[in-house]
Design a protein around this motif. Structure first.
Motif, PDB file in Angstrom:
ATOM      1  N   LEU A 165       0.833  -1.204   0.000  1.00  0.00           N
ATOM      2  CA  LEU A 165       0.000   0.000   0.000  1.00  0.00           C
ATOM      3  C   LEU A 165       0.866   1.252   0.000  1.00  0.00           C
ATOM      4  O   LEU A 165       0.604   2.200  -0.752  1.00  0.00           O
ATOM      5  CB  LEU A 165      -0.935  -0.007   1.211  1.00  0.00           C
ATOM      6  N   SER A 166       1.910   1.268   0.832  1.00  0.00           N
ATOM      7  CA  SER A 166       2.797   2.426   0.877  1.00  0.00           C
ATOM      8  C   SER A 166       3.520   2.649  -0.447  1.00  0.00           C
ATOM      9  O   SER A 166       3.842   3.785  -0.806  1.00  0.00           O
ATOM     10  CB  SER A 166       3.836   2.264   1.994  1.00  0.00           C
ATOM     11  N   ARG A 167       3.754   1.568  -1.194  1.00  0.00           N
ATOM     12  CA  ARG A 167       4.484   1.656  -2.457  1.00  0.00           C
ATOM     13  C   ARG A 167       3.577   1.930  -3.656  1.00  0.00           C
ATOM     14  O   ARG A 167       4.045   1.968  -4.800  1.00  0.00           O
ATOM     15  CB  ARG A 167       5.242   0.342  -2.713  1.00  0.00           C
ATOM     16  N   THR A 168       2.297   2.143  -3.418  1.00  0.00           N
ATOM     17  CA  THR A 168       1.343   2.309  -4.516  1.00  0.00           C
ATOM     18  C   THR A 168       1.776   3.383  -5.508  1.00  0.00           C
ATOM     19  O   THR A 168       1.622   3.218  -6.730  1.00  0.00           O
ATOM     20  CB  THR A 168      -0.050   2.644  -3.958  1.00  0.00           C
ATOM     21  N   GLY A 169       2.324   4.474  -5.028  1.00  0.00           N
ATOM     22  CA  GLY A 169       2.730   5.557  -5.911  1.00  0.00           C
ATOM     23  C   GLY A 169       3.851   5.197  -6.863  1.00  0.00           C
ATOM     24  O   GLY A 169       4.118   5.940  -7.813  1.00  0.00           O
ATOM     25  N   ASP A 170       4.499   4.059  -6.643  1.00  0.00           N
ATOM     26  CA  ASP A 170       5.573   3.606  -7.527  1.00  0.00           C
ATOM     27  C   ASP A 170       5.066   2.732  -8.672  1.00  0.00           C
ATOM     28  O   ASP A 170       5.861   2.284  -9.510  1.00  0.00           O
ATOM     29  CB  ASP A 170       6.615   2.813  -6.730  1.00  0.00           C
ATOM     30  N   ILE A 171       3.770   2.470  -8.712  1.00  0.00           N
ATOM     31  CA  ILE A 171       3.191   1.633  -9.765  1.00  0.00           C
ATOM     32  C   ILE A 171       2.931   2.483 -11.006  1.00  0.00           C
ATOM     33  O   ILE A 171       2.229   3.495 -10.940  1.00  0.00           O
ATOM     34  CB  ILE A 171       1.874   0.981  -9.292  1.00  0.00           C
ATOM     35  N   ALA A 172       3.501   2.072 -12.111  1.00  0.00           N
ATOM     36  CA  ALA A 172       3.275   2.773 -13.380  1.00  0.00           C
ATOM     37  C   ALA A 172       2.230   2.079 -14.245  1.00  0.00           C
ATOM     38  O   ALA A 172       1.598   2.713 -15.088  1.00  0.00           O
ATOM     39  CB  ALA A 172       4.590   2.901 -14.148  1.00  0.00           C
ATOM     40  N   ALA A 173       2.046   0.784 -14.027  1.00  0.00           N
ATOM     41  CA  ALA A 173       1.119   0.014 -14.849  1.00  0.00           C
ATOM     42  C   ALA A 173      -0.330   0.401 -14.570  1.00  0.00           C
ATOM     43  O   ALA A 173      -0.666   0.899 -13.486  1.00  0.00           O
ATOM     44  CB  ALA A 173       1.301  -1.476 -14.572  1.00  0.00           C
ATOM     45  N   GLU A 174      -1.188   0.153 -15.527  1.00  0.00           N
ATOM     46  CA  GLU A 174      -2.622   0.312 -15.305  1.00  0.00           C
ATOM     47  C   GLU A 174      -3.128  -0.868 -14.478  1.00  0.00           C
ATOM     48  O   GLU A 174      -2.702  -2.015 -14.683  1.00  0.00           O
ATOM     49  CB  GLU A 174      -3.367   0.384 -16.636  1.00  0.00           C
ATOM     50  N   LEU A 175      -4.043  -0.596 -13.576  1.00  0.00           N
ATOM     51  CA  LEU A 175      -4.566  -1.618 -12.670  1.00  0.00           C
ATOM     52  C   LEU A 175      -6.064  -1.815 -12.867  1.00  0.00           C
ATOM     53  O   LEU A 175      -6.790  -0.878 -13.208  1.00  0.00           O
ATOM     54  CB  LEU A 175      -4.337  -1.202 -11.217  1.00  0.00           C
ATOM     55  N   VAL A 176      -6.501  -3.041 -12.610  1.00  0.00           N
ATOM     56  CA  VAL A 176      -7.921  -3.336 -12.409  1.00  0.00           C
ATOM     57  C   VAL A 176      -8.043  -3.992 -11.043  1.00  0.00           C
ATOM     58  O   VAL A 176      -7.398  -5.003 -10.768  1.00  0.00           O
ATOM     59  CB  VAL A 176      -8.485  -4.275 -13.489  1.00  0.00           C
ATOM     60  N   MET A 177      -8.869  -3.404 -10.181  1.00  0.00           N
ATOM     61  CA  MET A 177      -9.083  -3.919  -8.832  1.00  0.00           C
ATOM     62  C   MET A 177     -10.528  -4.396  -8.717  1.00  0.00           C
ATOM     63  O   MET A 177     -11.463  -3.619  -8.929  1.00  0.00           O
ATOM     64  CB  MET A 177      -8.809  -2.832  -7.792  1.00  0.00           C
TER      65      MET A 177
END
Length: 245
Positions: A165-177
């Motif tokens: 959760l803390s690292r969420t801002g490091d995700i560049a890919a598009e997500l589907v949740m």
């Protein structure tokens, strides 16, 4: 589309990792989906899910997510004994070891002549978390995460500040949740925590909450929703066809 299956043992930073490969039985190059299983590893429902995805024109890799903690080929039963062992494994393996597993899987896919350079991640339950976590790797272009556990609660072992959760801002890919509203493992408050983090960090994501219980994708389970599962497979295929061009 007819598919073929292979078994590979991939070297990782923490030992050899048995990985099951599903791919179209035809010439050409195909995008890769790393498919992360539940705590039970590659059970029959997980194998069938991988085959469905491969049949739509993808190379699908199913790693043994707790390869360091079990003999090669271990499949846990869907019973209390299997659940207890799987949960123990989940809390014993640091997230950093999952990160190095993902690196090894990306390198493996890139080494195969029938894999294109495009790679995504997908998973269910703890595998949904691992698909989310995999998206920290810049080589992952899209992640489809089904009822991902332990993201909101930061209950998996990792270095301080390195939780997903803390690292969420490091995700560049598009997500589907995708979450089930009747899932006791991820409460409404937990879902809101993830959604708010994705919003606050301005990630590119799609959010879907459905009327379903945990493990609604698992055929054979009393929580299985076949109509909803079909919808999710179709959405995942369309998502990866778009993001893994």
């Amino acid at each position: 589309m007819i598919i073929t299956q292979e078994v590979h043992d991939i070297p990782t930073a923490t030992g050899s990792m048995r990985t099951y490969l599903y791919r179209p039985d035809s010439e050409g190059q195909f995008a890769t989906i790393i498919f992360y299983s539940e705590i039970f590893q590659q059970t029959a429902p997980i194998a069938r899910a991988a085959a469905i995805l491969a049949g739509h024109g993808f190379v699908v890799l199913v790693p043994e997510v707790f390869h360091e903690l079990n003999p090669v080929g271990t499949v846990l039963e869907y019973d209390d004994v299997g659940k207890d062992k799987g949960n123990a494994d989940k809390f014993a393996k640091p997230l950093e070891h999952h990160d190095s597993d993902t690196e090894a899987l990306v390198d493996f896919a890139r080494s195969l002549s029938f894999c294109s350079s495009h790679i995504g991640s997908m998973g269910v339950c703890i595998g949904g978390h691992l698909a989310y976590r995999a998206a920290l790797n810049p080589d992952i272009q899209g992640a489809f995460c089904l009822y991902a556990t332990d993201i909101h609660s930061n209950t998996l072992p990792c270095d301080k500040g390195n939780d997903s959760l803390s690292r969420t801002g490091d995700i560049a890919a598009e997500l589907v949740m995708v979450f089930g509203k009747q899932d006791p493992h991820v409460s409404s408050e937990g879902r809101k925590a993830i959604y708010n983090k994705l919003e606050a960090t301005e990630r590119k994501f799609n959010w879907l909450e459905v009327n379903a219980q945990h493990a609604f994708m698992r055929d054979g389970s009393d929580r299985y929703d076949p109509a909803l599962a079909i919808q999710m497979y179709l959405q995942a295929v369309a998502f990866f066809q778009r993001t893994l061009k």
